[in-house]
Design a protein around this motif. Sequence first.
Motif, PDB file in Angstrom:
ATOM      1  N   HIS A 151      -9.328  10.242  11.879  1.00 51.52           N
ATOM      2  CA  HIS A 151      -9.695  11.002  10.677  1.00 51.52           C
ATOM      3  C   HIS A 151      -9.135  12.422  10.729  1.00 51.52           C
ATOM      4  O   HIS A 151      -8.775  13.002   9.698  1.00 51.52           O
ATOM      5  CB  HIS A 151     -11.218  11.037  10.517  1.00 51.52           C
ATOM      6  CG  HIS A 151     -11.793   9.768   9.959  1.00 51.52           C
ATOM      7  ND1 HIS A 151     -11.512   9.329   8.685  1.00 51.52           N
ATOM      8  CD2 HIS A 151     -12.621   8.841  10.513  1.00 51.52           C
ATOM      9  CE1 HIS A 151     -12.143   8.176   8.459  1.00 51.52           C
ATOM     10  NE2 HIS A 151     -12.820   7.858   9.556  1.00 51.52           N
TER      11      HIS A 151
ATOM     12  N   ALA B 101       1.448   3.766  -3.197  1.00 52.59           N
ATOM     13  CA  ALA B 101       1.056   5.167  -3.052  1.00 52.59           C
ATOM     14  C   ALA B 101       2.212   6.101  -3.392  1.00 52.59           C
ATOM     15  O   ALA B 101       2.005   7.207  -3.909  1.00 52.59           O
ATOM     16  CB  ALA B 101       0.558   5.428  -1.641  1.00 52.59           C
TER      17      ALA B 101
ATOM     18  N   ALA C 225      -4.323  10.753  -2.664  1.00 56.57           N
ATOM     19  CA  ALA C 225      -5.719  10.395  -2.439  1.00 56.57           C
ATOM     20  C   ALA C 225      -5.819   9.009  -1.800  1.00 56.57           C
ATOM     21  O   ALA C 225      -6.646   8.772  -0.912  1.00 56.57           O
ATOM     22  CB  ALA C 225      -6.486  10.417  -3.753  1.00 56.57           C
ATOM     23  N   LEU C 226      -4.949   8.089  -2.225  1.00 54.22           N
ATOM     24  CA  LEU C 226      -4.952   6.744  -1.661  1.00 54.22           C
ATOM     25  C   LEU C 226      -4.519   6.773  -0.198  1.00 54.22           C
ATOM     26  O   LEU C 226      -5.134   6.140   0.663  1.00 54.22           O
ATOM     27  CB  LEU C 226      -4.011   5.853  -2.471  1.00 54.22           C
ATOM     28  CG  LEU C 226      -3.895   4.395  -2.015  1.00 54.22           C
ATOM     29  CD1 LEU C 226      -5.240   3.685  -2.127  1.00 54.22           C
ATOM     30  CD2 LEU C 226      -2.836   3.673  -2.847  1.00 54.22           C
TER      31      LEU C 226
ATOM     32  N   SER D 160      -3.810  11.706   8.711  1.00 54.87           N
ATOM     33  CA  SER D 160      -3.346  12.067   7.368  1.00 54.87           C
ATOM     34  C   SER D 160      -2.503  13.329   7.360  1.00 54.87           C
ATOM     35  O   SER D 160      -2.271  13.933   6.310  1.00 54.87           O
ATOM     36  CB  SER D 160      -4.554  12.240   6.427  1.00 54.87           C
ATOM     37  OG  SER D 160      -5.235  11.011   6.266  1.00 54.87           O
TER      38      SER D 160
ATOM     39  N   TYR E  56       0.830  -1.211   0.000  1.00 53.53           N
ATOM     40  CA  TYR E  56       0.000   0.000   0.000  1.00 53.53           C
ATOM     41  C   TYR E  56       0.861   1.257   0.000  1.00 53.53           C
ATOM     42  O   TYR E  56       0.676   2.160  -0.823  1.00 53.53           O
ATOM     43  CB  TYR E  56      -0.921  -0.049   1.226  1.00 53.53           C
ATOM     44  CG  TYR E  56      -1.618   1.238   1.590  1.00 53.53           C
ATOM     45  CD1 TYR E  56      -2.640   1.757   0.809  1.00 53.53           C
ATOM     46  CD2 TYR E  56      -1.267   1.917   2.760  1.00 53.53           C
ATOM     47  CE1 TYR E  56      -3.296   2.924   1.173  1.00 53.53           C
ATOM     48  CE2 TYR E  56      -1.918   3.082   3.131  1.00 53.53           C
ATOM     49  CZ  TYR E  56      -2.930   3.583   2.338  1.00 53.53           C
ATOM     50  OH  TYR E  56      -3.570   4.737   2.701  1.00 53.53           O
TER      51      TYR E  56
ATOM     52  N   ARG F 155      -4.645   9.241   1.902  1.00 50.46           N
ATOM     53  CA  ARG F 155      -5.567  10.001   2.751  1.00 50.46           C
ATOM     54  C   ARG F 155      -7.017   9.546   2.607  1.00 50.46           C
ATOM     55  O   ARG F 155      -7.927  10.228   3.065  1.00 50.46           O
ATOM     56  CB  ARG F 155      -5.439  11.497   2.434  1.00 50.46           C
ATOM     57  CG  ARG F 155      -4.075  12.080   2.820  1.00 50.46           C
ATOM     58  CD  ARG F 155      -4.032  13.595   2.634  1.00 50.46           C
ATOM     59  NE  ARG F 155      -2.863  14.186   3.278  1.00 50.46           N
ATOM     60  CZ  ARG F 155      -1.701  14.433   2.684  1.00 50.46           C
ATOM     61  NH1 ARG F 155      -1.558  14.130   1.398  1.00 50.46           N
ATOM     62  NH2 ARG F 155      -0.688  14.966   3.349  1.00 50.46           N
ATOM     63  N   SER F 156      -7.217   8.424   1.991  1.00 50.62           N
ATOM     64  CA  SER F 156      -8.566   7.890   1.795  1.00 50.62           C
ATOM     65  C   SER F 156      -9.279   7.715   3.130  1.00 50.62           C
ATOM     66  O   SER F 156      -8.786   7.038   4.039  1.00 50.62           O
ATOM     67  CB  SER F 156      -8.486   6.543   1.075  1.00 50.62           C
ATOM     68  OG  SER F 156      -9.716   5.856   1.166  1.00 50.62           O
ATOM     69  N   LYS F 157     -10.430   8.317   3.259  1.00 48.68           N
ATOM     70  CA  LYS F 157     -11.195   8.197   4.501  1.00 48.68           C
ATOM     71  C   LYS F 157     -11.614   6.759   4.757  1.00 48.68           C
ATOM     72  O   LYS F 157     -11.682   6.320   5.907  1.00 48.68           O
ATOM     73  CB  LYS F 157     -12.420   9.108   4.449  1.00 48.68           C
ATOM     74  CG  LYS F 157     -12.085  10.602   4.476  1.00 48.68           C
ATOM     75  CD  LYS F 157     -13.340  11.454   4.505  1.00 48.68           C
ATOM     76  CE  LYS F 157     -12.992  12.941   4.592  1.00 48.68           C
ATOM     77  NZ  LYS F 157     -14.216  13.785   4.606  1.00 48.68           N
ATOM     78  N   VAL F 158     -11.874   6.028   3.689  1.00 49.26           N
ATOM     79  CA  VAL F 158     -12.282   4.629   3.846  1.00 49.26           C
ATOM     80  C   VAL F 158     -11.142   3.801   4.426  1.00 49.26           C
ATOM     81  O   VAL F 158     -11.329   3.008   5.362  1.00 49.26           O
ATOM     82  CB  VAL F 158     -12.727   4.045   2.485  1.00 49.26           C
ATOM     83  CG1 VAL F 158     -12.985   2.541   2.609  1.00 49.26           C
ATOM     84  CG2 VAL F 158     -13.979   4.756   1.981  1.00 49.26           C
ATOM     85  N   ILE F 159      -9.937   3.986   3.888  1.00 48.29           N
ATOM     86  CA  ILE F 159      -8.793   3.204   4.369  1.00 48.29           C
ATOM     87  C   ILE F 159      -8.404   3.621   5.782  1.00 48.29           C
ATOM     88  O   ILE F 159      -8.094   2.776   6.630  1.00 48.29           O
ATOM     89  CB  ILE F 159      -7.616   3.340   3.389  1.00 48.29           C
ATOM     90  CG1 ILE F 159      -7.979   2.679   2.056  1.00 48.29           C
ATOM     91  CG2 ILE F 159      -6.350   2.714   3.975  1.00 48.29           C
ATOM     92  CD1 ILE F 159      -6.916   2.793   0.988  1.00 48.29           C
TER      93      ILE F 159
END
Length: 338
Positions: free
Chosen positions: A243, A201, A211-212, A247, A197, A214-218
Amino acid sequence: MSAKSSTTAPAARLVVDLAGRERTHVVEIAGTSVHYWEYAAVGSPAIAADVAAVPAATTDAVAAPAPVPASAASPVRTIVMVHGFRGDHHGLERVVELLPHARIIMADLPGFGRSPAFVSGGGHDIPGYSAFLGGFLDQLELGPETVLLGHSFGSIVVSHFVAANPGRVYPLILVNPIASPALEGPKGIMTKLAVFYYWAAAKLPDALGNALLRSKVIVHLMSVTMAKTRDKELLTFIHGQHHAYFSGFANRDMLLEAFQASAGGTVREVAALLTLPTLLIAGELDEIAPLPHQHKLLERLPDGELVVIAGVGHLIHYETPEPAAAAITDFLERHPAP
């Protein structure tokens, strides 16, 4: 060497209140403007001066600092704390709040939080951060009576610094210490995925790579994986913290470098050189720093103690700060400044 367990964790307090204790500073270390926070001891002259400086018309609205109890009448200890990977100073503030009679200093490590990445002369790895820590202590004129505490990745940094600089601090406290390489743990396959990962990135085009990362999902998935509490309010707090601050890194290259250091470095490598009293505070359910490896680390320490907190994993600083702070207080009372 000794080990003991704490089997209960008091209910979490979800509001961190450090009003009147906190001051923000910036210091130049090897050309990098490092942001750090100083939390004065409750009842210290610094806090009293702040209260006295409030205009008379508004004094009624300012709560006077709590008196220092007789048990805390000994000289104020200074604790320098070093946070973990992808975190910043906010992560340890729940522990800070529960150590009101200590002066605590905590920087955002270069490349994290408000501190920019190293501009020259240092890598975002164990040697680089260890050198930074030495410069930081020197710049703030902190002597050998200074207590040093590291959490997770910070445990690797501080232990390697202490091993290379015997007598520089006293004593040493490691929270969720990294006792073995991440690939050796029960989540070794997850570590391999994390390696890919961070590598991917760093290689992707800038916008896509950031974006990867700092992805909120990840970020949420990481938070869910580490948290062990079932308290919904506490979970909301933990996820909100991750959150908000997970990041806050300077760039992809330094983050990859720091991750590689966190995944490959350990306290175990230098354990035999840690001749000062060393406290390990471990989580019973920690999958990043598994408990069996903590016991093996304890065996390697010349003067070590282990406190195990039940029902918590790698987020002792968020989920169980009360027993952690109690263990720190007890340890420092038994190991006064030299």
